[in-house]
Design an enzyme around this catalytic site. Structure first.
Site, PDB file in Angstrom:
ATOM      1  N   GLY A 103     -25.460 -28.129   8.957  1.00 56.84           N
ATOM      2  CA  GLY A 103     -24.328 -27.779   8.098  1.00 56.84           C
ATOM      3  C   GLY A 103     -22.963 -28.184   8.613  1.00 56.84           C
ATOM      4  O   GLY A 103     -21.969 -27.524   8.314  1.00 56.84           O
ATOM      5  N   ASN A 129     -21.221 -30.859   7.697  1.00 57.72           N
ATOM      6  CA  ASN A 129     -20.419 -31.233   6.520  1.00 57.72           C
ATOM      7  C   ASN A 129     -20.010 -29.989   5.736  1.00 57.72           C
ATOM      8  O   ASN A 129     -18.892 -29.919   5.208  1.00 57.72           O
ATOM      9  CB  ASN A 129     -21.198 -32.195   5.624  1.00 57.72           C
ATOM     10  N   MET A 188     -32.301 -31.669   2.146  1.00 57.55           N
ATOM     11  CA  MET A 188     -33.371 -32.640   2.320  1.00 57.55           C
ATOM     12  C   MET A 188     -34.564 -32.410   1.383  1.00 57.55           C
ATOM     13  O   MET A 188     -35.704 -32.662   1.780  1.00 57.55           O
ATOM     14  CB  MET A 188     -33.814 -32.660   3.790  1.00 57.55           C
ATOM     15  N   ARG A 189     -34.317 -31.938   0.178  1.00 62.56           N
ATOM     16  CA  ARG A 189     -35.381 -31.874  -0.830  1.00 62.56           C
ATOM     17  C   ARG A 189     -35.055 -32.846  -1.950  1.00 62.56           C
ATOM     18  O   ARG A 189     -33.887 -32.928  -2.373  1.00 62.56           O
ATOM     19  CB  ARG A 189     -35.482 -30.466  -1.460  1.00 62.56           C
ATOM     20  N   HIS A 231     -23.973 -39.357   1.931  1.00 61.30           N
ATOM     21  CA  HIS A 231     -25.078 -40.132   2.498  1.00 61.30           C
ATOM     22  C   HIS A 231     -24.546 -40.960   3.660  1.00 61.30           C
ATOM     23  O   HIS A 231     -23.475 -41.579   3.550  1.00 61.30           O
ATOM     24  CB  HIS A 231     -25.668 -41.045   1.418  1.00 61.30           C
TER      25      HIS A 231
HETATM   26  C1  GAR Z   1     -25.355 -35.916   7.330  1.00 68.61           C
HETATM   27  O1  GAR Z   1     -25.216 -37.040   8.157  1.00 68.61           O
HETATM   28  C2  GAR Z   1     -25.573 -36.347   5.896  1.00 68.61           C
HETATM   29  O2  GAR Z   1     -24.858 -37.513   5.556  1.00 68.61           O
HETATM   30  C3  GAR Z   1     -27.058 -36.614   5.891  1.00 68.61           C
HETATM   31  O3  GAR Z   1     -27.604 -35.576   6.658  1.00 68.61           O
HETATM   32  C4  GAR Z   1     -26.647 -35.166   7.643  1.00 68.61           C
HETATM   33  C5  GAR Z   1     -26.483 -33.680   7.512  1.00 68.61           C
HETATM   34  O4  GAR Z   1     -25.693 -33.199   8.568  1.00 68.61           O
HETATM   35  N1  GAR Z   1     -27.571 -36.620   4.573  1.00 68.61           N
HETATM   36  C6  GAR Z   1     -28.575 -37.395   4.187  1.00 68.61           C
HETATM   37  O5  GAR Z   1     -29.147 -38.166   4.935  1.00 68.61           O
HETATM   38  C7  GAR Z   1     -28.946 -37.277   2.736  1.00 68.61           C
HETATM   39  N2  GAR Z   1     -29.710 -38.385   2.300  1.00 68.61           N
HETATM   40  P1  GAR Z   1     -24.987 -31.792   8.460  1.00 68.61           P
HETATM   41  O6  GAR Z   1     -26.076 -30.779   8.099  1.00 68.61           O
HETATM   42  O7  GAR Z   1     -24.438 -31.556   9.826  1.00 68.61           O
HETATM   43  O8  GAR Z   1     -23.925 -31.883   7.403  1.00 68.61           O
END
Ligand code: GAR
Length: 217
Positions: A14, A16, A92-93, A111
């Protein structure tokens, strides 16, 4: 100023989500984070959201026999918090077409690549394998096709010779944390919106900058 009620959907750490919560804590930000919803009970982001005083919910996909059941449970949580807008942040679903269409124009994702390059997973590894010298991240509206939605904002970082997957990921995530609040602000204050499958912007921007990689410095 009307603050749009936003839910952040997470599956993991989390980071982001934290950047969005911090941005939305500013009084002039056009969105409030009204809910953080995780499909994993053990997502580290849940504690971080609680610490920030944000309402949290767990909708465990494993507790639901079908994707539709799982999504119905999510929709119920979203409705009970009167959510207008969804930010996927490391969620991630894979979502069904039905859910995506219900939230069309009202759900965005971040992304870790310069889409349309490197849809899917292991984006940093694939960028290194290809020898690209710039890489980055993208915020886009969510459409049924994975990582294929109209692009709202992108940030670019250099790739350097000694980069590993980890060092490149670390450089990209710094930009993710800046880009996502910027994109959410533009959508919630009416600067950017989805129209006929394209993102429309109400104002232009400075087109004079550039990133050269490698630099001569
Ligand atoms: C982030 O790098 C996001 O861009 C990626 O997962 C990470 C989550 O990090 N998302 C994907 O790959 C979606 N296809 P976080 O939980 O620290 O925000």
């Amino acid at each position: 100023m009307t603050r749009r009620r936003v839910a952040i959907l997470i599956s993991g750490r989390g980071s982001n989500m934290v950047s969005l919560i911090e941005a939305a804590s500013q009084p002039d930000f056009p969105a409030e984070i009204a809910l953080v919803l995780s499909n994993r009970p053990d997502a580290a982001g849940l504690e971080r959201a609680e610490a920030a005083g944000i309402a949290t919910a767990i909708v465990d996909h494993k507790a639901h026999p079908t994707r539709e059941d799982f999504e119905r449970a999510m929709d119920a949580e979203l409705a009970s918090h009167d959510i207008a807008f969804i930010c996927l942040a490391g969620f991630m679903r894979v979502l069904t077409d039905g859910f995506v269409e219900r939230w069309a124009g009202r759900m965005v994702n971040i992304h870790p690549s310069l889409l349309p390059l490197y849809r899917g997973t292991r984006t940093h590894r694939r960028a290194l394998e290809d020898g690209v010298l710039v890489h980055g991240c993208t915020v886009h509206f969510v459409v049924p096709e994975l990582d294929a939605g109209p692009i709202i904002a992108q940030a670019v970082v250099p790739v350097v010779p000694d980069d590993t997957e980890e060092s490149l990921a670390a450089r990209v995530i710094v930009q993710e944390h800046k880009l996502y609040p910027h994109a959410l602000r533009m959508i919630c204050d009416g600067t950017a919106w989805l129209e006929n499958g394209r993102v429309v912007f109400s104002k232009g921007w400075n087109a004079s900058g550039s990133l050269h990689s490698p630099t001569s410095a």
